[in-house]
Design a protein around this motif. Structure first.
Motif, mmCIF file in Angstrom:
data_model
loop_
_atom_site.group_PDB
_atom_site.id
_atom_site.type_symbol
_atom_site.label_atom_id
_atom_site.label_comp_id
_atom_site.label_asym_id
_atom_site.label_seq_id
_atom_site.Cartn_x
_atom_site.Cartn_y
_atom_site.Cartn_z
ATOM 1 N N SER A 279 0.738 -1.241 0.255
ATOM 2 C CA SER A 279 -0.081 0.921 -0.329
ATOM 3 C C SER A 279 1.153 1.384 -0.094
ATOM 4 N N PHE A 280 0.949 2.200 -0.750
ATOM 5 C CA PHE A 280 1.262 3.172 -1.131
ATOM 6 C C PHE A 280 0.766 4.712 -0.192
ATOM 7 N N GLU A 281 1.543 5.541 0.247
ATOM 8 C CA GLU A 281 1.049 6.688 0.770
ATOM 9 C C GLU A 281 1.899 8.125 0.527
ATOM 10 N N LEU A 282 1.156 9.224 0.889
ATOM 11 C CA LEU A 282 2.425 9.824 0.910
ATOM 12 C C LEU A 282 2.639 10.386 2.296
ATOM 13 N N ASP A 283 3.945 10.470 2.987
ATOM 14 C CA ASP A 283 3.934 10.760 4.459
ATOM 15 C C ASP A 283 4.457 11.965 4.441
ATOM 16 N N LEU A 284 3.154 12.321 5.314
ATOM 17 C CA LEU A 284 3.646 13.801 5.519
ATOM 18 C C LEU A 284 4.537 14.216 7.015
ATOM 19 N N THR A 285 4.128 13.069 7.519
ATOM 20 C CA THR A 285 4.493 13.248 8.899
ATOM 21 C C THR A 285 5.975 12.381 8.929
ATOM 22 N N GLN A 286 6.201 11.534 8.138
ATOM 23 C CA GLN A 286 8.291 11.360 7.788
ATOM 24 C C GLN A 286 8.130 10.187 8.945
ATOM 25 N N LYS A 287 6.998 9.819 9.635
ATOM 26 C CA LYS A 287 7.297 8.685 10.773
ATOM 27 C C LYS A 287 6.034 7.209 9.939
ATOM 28 N N LYS A 288 5.409 6.970 9.206
ATOM 29 C CA LYS A 288 4.719 5.974 8.899
ATOM 30 C C LYS A 288 5.238 4.315 8.822
ATOM 31 N N CYS A 289 5.334 3.509 8.805
ATOM 32 C CA CYS A 289 6.097 2.535 8.514
ATOM 33 C C CYS A 289 6.606 2.652 7.733
ATOM 34 N N GLY A 290 7.179 1.236 7.141
ATOM 35 C CA GLY A 290 7.448 0.973 5.351
ATOM 36 C C GLY A 290 8.669 1.620 5.040
ATOM 37 N N ARG A 291 8.578 1.523 4.095
ATOM 38 C CA ARG A 291 9.874 2.004 2.855
ATOM 39 C C ARG A 291 9.249 3.278 2.454
ATOM 40 N N GLY A 292 10.986 3.373 2.326
ATOM 41 C CA GLY A 292 10.383 5.108 2.409
ATOM 42 C C GLY A 292 11.679 5.412 0.583
ATOM 43 N N ALA A 293 10.363 6.477 0.057
ATOM 44 C CA ALA A 293 11.578 7.103 -0.542
ATOM 45 C C ALA A 293 11.087 8.929 -0.759
ATOM 46 N N TYR A 294 11.921 9.392 -1.326
ATOM 47 C CA TYR A 294 12.215 10.860 -0.296
ATOM 48 C C TYR A 294 11.906 11.556 -2.358
ATOM 49 N N ILE A 295 11.422 12.674 -1.985
ATOM 50 C CA ILE A 295 11.520 13.947 -3.538
ATOM 51 C C ILE A 295 11.144 15.464 -3.001
ATOM 52 N N CYS A 296 12.667 16.290 -3.592
ATOM 53 C CA CYS A 296 12.720 17.526 -2.750
ATOM 54 C C CYS A 296 11.445 18.443 -3.178
ATOM 55 N N LYS A 297 10.990 18.736 -1.641
ATOM 56 C CA LYS A 297 10.039 20.148 -1.550
ATOM 57 C C LYS A 297 9.873 21.267 -2.180
ATOM 58 N N PHE A 298 10.683 21.107 -2.503
ATOM 59 C CA PHE A 298 10.385 23.093 -3.104
ATOM 60 C C PHE A 298 11.223 22.975 -4.963
ATOM 61 N N ASP A 299 11.182 21.921 -4.934
ATOM 62 C CA ASP A 299 12.257 22.017 -6.624
ATOM 63 C C ASP A 299 10.847 21.151 -7.496
ATOM 64 N N ASP A 300 10.315 22.456 -8.055
ATOM 65 C CA ASP A 300 9.500 21.719 -9.238
ATOM 66 C C ASP A 300 9.985 20.659 -10.472
ATOM 67 N N ASP A 301 11.605 20.886 -11.224
ATOM 68 C CA ASP A 301 12.040 19.561 -12.120
ATOM 69 C C ASP A 301 12.276 18.567 -11.313
ATOM 70 N N CYS A 302 11.983 18.601 -9.750
ATOM 71 C CA CYS A 302 12.946 16.593 -8.839
ATOM 72 C C CYS A 302 11.273 16.678 -9.465
ATOM 73 N N ILE A 303 9.905 16.646 -9.575
ATOM 74 C CA ILE A 303 8.517 15.980 -9.475
ATOM 75 C C ILE A 303 8.198 15.820 -11.373
ATOM 76 N N LYS A 304 9.131 16.868 -11.688
ATOM 77 C CA LYS A 304 8.446 16.383 -12.918
ATOM 78 C C LYS A 304 9.834 15.080 -13.703
ATOM 79 N N LYS A 305 10.558 15.055 -13.333
ATOM 80 C CA LYS A 305 11.402 13.955 -13.408
ATOM 81 C C LYS A 305 10.806 12.255 -13.177
#
Length: 86
Positions: free
Chosen positions: A30-56
């Motif tokens: 099950s995939f979720e956007l973890d705004l608290t950064q404390k949920k269980c499970g494997r995590g992957a991170y994306i830059c918050k303030f960089d539009d280029d990162c989300i496009k990539k």
């Protein structure tokens, strides 16, 4: 001396403090956007303030490569909403 919690963005591969990144988690296929950064499970991170990162992330499918699994479309929609809010 406190340890600095740095994580790597799956898109730009830059090391940043984890408060500067959004976390996507996978727990029991099950995939979720973890705004608290404390949920269980494997995590992957994306830059918050960089539009280029989300496009990539969309273009290169970096999240799918990180999790070695298909990502539901809702997760990408949630990411777009979160980026538009910041």
């Amino acid at each position: 001396m406190n340890k600095i919690s740095e994580r790597r963005c799956v898109s730009c591969r830059a090391m940043k403090h984890k408060t500067e990144l959004l976390r996507v988690t996978r727990f029991n296929n099950s995939f979720e956007l973890d705004l608290t950064q404390k949920k269980c499970g494997r995590g992957a991170y994306i830059c918050k303030f960089d539009d280029d990162c989300i496009k990539k992330v969309f273009k290169k499918k970096s999240l799918e490569a990180s999790f070695k699994s298909a990502i539901p479309h809702e997760i990408y929609e949630n990411l777009m909403e979160e980026f538009s809010m910041n």
